[in-house]
Design an enzyme around this catalytic site. Sequence first.
Site, PDB file in Angstrom:
ATOM      1  N   CYS A  62       0.875  -1.166   0.000  1.00 47.62           N
ATOM      2  CA  CYS A  62       0.000   0.000   0.000  1.00 47.62           C
ATOM      3  C   CYS A  62       0.905   1.207   0.000  1.00 47.62           C
ATOM      4  O   CYS A  62       2.119   1.069   0.009  1.00 47.62           O
ATOM      5  CB  CYS A  62      -0.912   0.001   1.216  1.00 47.62           C
ATOM      6  SG  CYS A  62      -0.024   0.267   2.730  1.00 47.62           S
ATOM      7  N   ILE A 103       2.292  -9.202   7.108  1.00 41.67           N
ATOM      8  CA  ILE A 103       1.422  -9.782   8.140  1.00 41.67           C
ATOM      9  C   ILE A 103       2.059 -11.055   8.717  1.00 41.67           C
ATOM     10  O   ILE A 103       1.375 -11.940   9.213  1.00 41.67           O
ATOM     11  CB  ILE A 103      -0.016 -10.079   7.637  1.00 41.67           C
ATOM     12  CG1 ILE A 103      -0.005 -10.949   6.378  1.00 41.67           C
ATOM     13  CG2 ILE A 103      -0.777  -8.795   7.391  1.00 41.67           C
ATOM     14  CD1 ILE A 103      -1.391 -11.510   6.041  1.00 41.67           C
ATOM     15  N   ASP A 104       3.405 -11.131   8.618  1.00 40.09           N
ATOM     16  CA  ASP A 104       4.090 -12.348   9.070  1.00 40.09           C
ATOM     17  C   ASP A 104       3.875 -12.642  10.562  1.00 40.09           C
ATOM     18  O   ASP A 104       3.735 -13.800  10.952  1.00 40.09           O
ATOM     19  CB  ASP A 104       5.591 -12.257   8.749  1.00 40.09           C
ATOM     20  CG  ASP A 104       6.232 -11.001   9.321  1.00 40.09           C
ATOM     21  OD1 ASP A 104       5.607  -9.922   9.239  1.00 40.09           O
ATOM     22  OD2 ASP A 104       7.340 -11.086   9.868  1.00 40.09           O
ATOM     23  N   ARG A 124     -12.028   8.343   4.594  1.00 35.68           N
ATOM     24  CA  ARG A 124     -11.823   7.010   5.194  1.00 35.68           C
ATOM     25  C   ARG A 124     -11.767   7.105   6.710  1.00 35.68           C
ATOM     26  O   ARG A 124     -12.139   6.173   7.406  1.00 35.68           O
ATOM     27  CB  ARG A 124     -10.498   6.409   4.694  1.00 35.68           C
ATOM     28  CG  ARG A 124     -10.551   5.862   3.284  1.00 35.68           C
ATOM     29  CD  ARG A 124      -9.285   5.080   2.991  1.00 35.68           C
ATOM     30  NE  ARG A 124      -8.918   4.293   4.165  1.00 35.68           N
ATOM     31  CZ  ARG A 124      -7.673   4.046   4.563  1.00 35.68           C
ATOM     32  NH1 ARG A 124      -6.656   4.476   3.879  1.00 35.68           N
ATOM     33  NH2 ARG A 124      -7.450   3.346   5.652  1.00 35.68           N
TER      34      ARG A 124
HETATM   35  C1  UD1 Z   1      -2.360   0.275  12.915  1.00 32.45           C
HETATM   36  C2  UD1 Z   1      -3.273   1.425  12.605  1.00 32.45           C
HETATM   37  C3  UD1 Z   1      -2.531   2.512  11.844  1.00 32.45           C
HETATM   38  C4  UD1 Z   1      -1.294   2.936  12.608  1.00 32.45           C
HETATM   39  C5  UD1 Z   1      -0.442   1.709  12.950  1.00 32.45           C
HETATM   40  C6  UD1 Z   1       0.756   2.041  13.821  1.00 32.45           C
HETATM   41  C7  UD1 Z   1      -5.430   0.427  12.368  1.00 32.45           C
HETATM   42  C8  UD1 Z   1      -6.566   0.074  11.472  1.00 32.45           C
HETATM   43  N1  UD1 Z   1      -4.363   0.970  11.785  1.00 32.45           N
HETATM   44  O1  UD1 Z   1      -1.948  -0.291  11.670  1.00 32.45           O
HETATM   45  O2  UD1 Z   1      -3.407   3.634  11.683  1.00 32.45           O
HETATM   46  O3  UD1 Z   1      -0.535   3.803  11.818  1.00 32.45           O
HETATM   47  O4  UD1 Z   1      -1.235   0.746  13.649  1.00 32.45           O
HETATM   48  O5  UD1 Z   1       0.341   2.699  14.972  1.00 32.45           O
HETATM   49  O6  UD1 Z   1      -5.500   0.260  13.580  1.00 32.45           O
HETATM   50  N2  UD1 Z   1       4.645  -5.354  10.626  1.00 32.45           N
HETATM   51  C9  UD1 Z   1       5.378  -6.461  10.244  1.00 32.45           C
HETATM   52  N3  UD1 Z   1       4.795  -7.706  10.360  1.00 32.45           N
HETATM   53  C10 UD1 Z   1       3.524  -7.880  10.829  1.00 32.45           C
HETATM   54  C11 UD1 Z   1       2.783  -6.730  11.216  1.00 32.45           C
HETATM   55  C12 UD1 Z   1       3.373  -5.480  11.092  1.00 32.45           C
HETATM   56  O7  UD1 Z   1       6.519  -6.349   9.816  1.00 32.45           O
HETATM   57  O8  UD1 Z   1       3.064  -9.040  10.903  1.00 32.45           O
HETATM   58  C13 UD1 Z   1       5.228  -4.001  10.473  1.00 32.45           C
HETATM   59  C14 UD1 Z   1       4.497  -3.188   9.402  1.00 32.45           C
HETATM   60  O9  UD1 Z   1       4.976  -3.463   8.120  1.00 32.45           O
HETATM   61  C15 UD1 Z   1       4.758  -1.774   9.851  1.00 32.45           C
HETATM   62  C16 UD1 Z   1       4.853  -1.892  11.373  1.00 32.45           C
HETATM   63  O10 UD1 Z   1       5.040  -3.272  11.653  1.00 32.45           O
HETATM   64  O11 UD1 Z   1       5.971  -1.317   9.352  1.00 32.45           O
HETATM   65  C17 UD1 Z   1       3.636  -1.379  12.118  1.00 32.45           C
HETATM   66  O12 UD1 Z   1       2.511  -2.107  11.743  1.00 32.45           O
HETATM   67  P1  UD1 Z   1       1.281  -2.361  12.722  1.00 32.45           P
HETATM   68  O13 UD1 Z   1       1.613  -1.907  14.101  1.00 32.45           O
HETATM   69  O14 UD1 Z   1       0.857  -3.785  12.535  1.00 32.45           O
HETATM   70  O15 UD1 Z   1       0.182  -1.395  12.125  1.00 32.45           O
HETATM   71  P2  UD1 Z   1      -1.271  -1.749  11.628  1.00 32.45           P
HETATM   72  O16 UD1 Z   1      -1.954  -2.621  12.617  1.00 32.45           O
HETATM   73  O17 UD1 Z   1      -1.237  -2.164  10.215  1.00 32.45           O
END
Ligand code: UD1
Length: 423
Positions: free
Chosen positions: A113, A120-121, A394
């Site tokens: 995106c 989502i690992d 959004r």
């Molecule tokens: C949520 C929020 C978003 C906010 C973000 C960080 C929602 C709908 N969205 O997004 O507005 O900016 O938290 O506060 O609540 N990552 C991995 N592996 C994973 C999961 C995440 O590497 O399995 C990385 C992502 O690529 C990113 C970072 O962790 O760089 C933060 O992601 P995450 O905390 O999961 O954010 P979201 O839940 O997507």
Amino acid sequence: MIVRGGRRLSGQVTVSGAKNSALKLMAAALLAPGVSVLHNVPAIQDVSTMREVLEHLGARVDFADGTMTIDTVDVTSQVAPYELVQRMRASIQIMGPLVARFGQARVAMPGGCNLGPRKIDIHLRGLAAMGGTVRSGHGFVEVTADKLRAIDMFLDYPSVGATENLLMAAVLAEGTTTLENAAREPEIVDLCKFLVSMGAEIEGAGSSTLRITGVNEMHTAEHTVLGDRIEAGTYLIAGAVTGGEVEVTGISPHVLDLFLSKLRSIGVQVHENTRSVKIWGDPTSYVGVDVATLPYPGFATDLQAQMMVLLSLAQGVSVVTENVFENRFGFVDELARLGADIRVNGNHAVITGGRALSGAIVRCPDLRAGAALAIAGLAAEGCTELRDVYHIDRGYERFEEKLRALGADVERSVAGEVSCPAT
Ligand code: UD1
């Protein structure tokens, strides 16, 4: 959206329910058969998309005046199609609840995106450790499990989404799950409260260690969504950049601690009450500060773009470091069109402040950047035309209406009938 700048904002604005909580609470409703009720749900596009996801699964959803009822009795599908997931990544939050209650979930891969790859690992590693079989192919990821079992897991990173998905899976797993290095965002605390009212056993909400003892079944519940701290921060900055006086109500200032301390360092006056925050200030006296985004309680990445606008006005040089997402400086070129001086190097942005902004045509690359560009338009001399404003819809409920109530000159040009005068 047409923004005519130069007006000082003043007055009070009430924040809506938090987007990032409401979406997960809606997903959590899938955990119990029956009708759950959520109050203070914001009428925003992402909530409509999550509603479509739930309806696609077979749930019946009613939504009026901020109250949503979700009837999950007839949920028969466990599939979230690409058409919905690509519109809103948070659709993947149905994975944990679906696997926990139905033993399977098939969700389109979110893909990249405009904030970077966003993997989502961690979500999948956790579900696999709980006994789920994870398969992927044809653009979908599928998790199946006869019965989930508890795990002890140290998250590689305190991901908000992974913490929530694993939390929602663990509430129905066999045994006591421990999630360490869990995310601590206030929206996760809100989710824990809702899950507990549905019958879950959770300890440590708001800390980095969550202990979840699985129960045999969850029941429906009623809950009020907490206020949106990102929306609050956005209107506070809108007030600050216009040299206005703005009070935001509907949140506990405590959830904005670091943000408010940065505002104070810049020279913005901040007054905190129990459920509101008031700011006022004079942009000619603001000075730059350094900001680094981090998981909560660090500085929220969702307020980084708005903060860059304020720092563009402040005197001196500021450095903003983005530690949470790749590609989150995509709006810098647009802000430069309004006159900001920002150099990006990797995940650092160096802002030379004290700039007078002037209105121009700009494009919103994403939700928060869109809000930031609108704020920049408020501070700019002349007229700013924002394109692709659907991003703002959004996540912000009645954005223009709330800004107008504070005295801003903002209007939506639905079919191009309003535009800025040619310069
Ligand atoms: C949520 C929020 C978003 C906010 C973000 C960080 C929602 C709908 N969205 O997004 O507005 O900016 O938290 O506060 O609540 N990552 C991995 N592996 C994973 C999961 C995440 O590497 O399995 C990385 C992502 O690529 C990113 C970072 O962790 O760089 C933060 O992601 P995450 O905390 O999961 O954010 P979201 O839940 O997507």
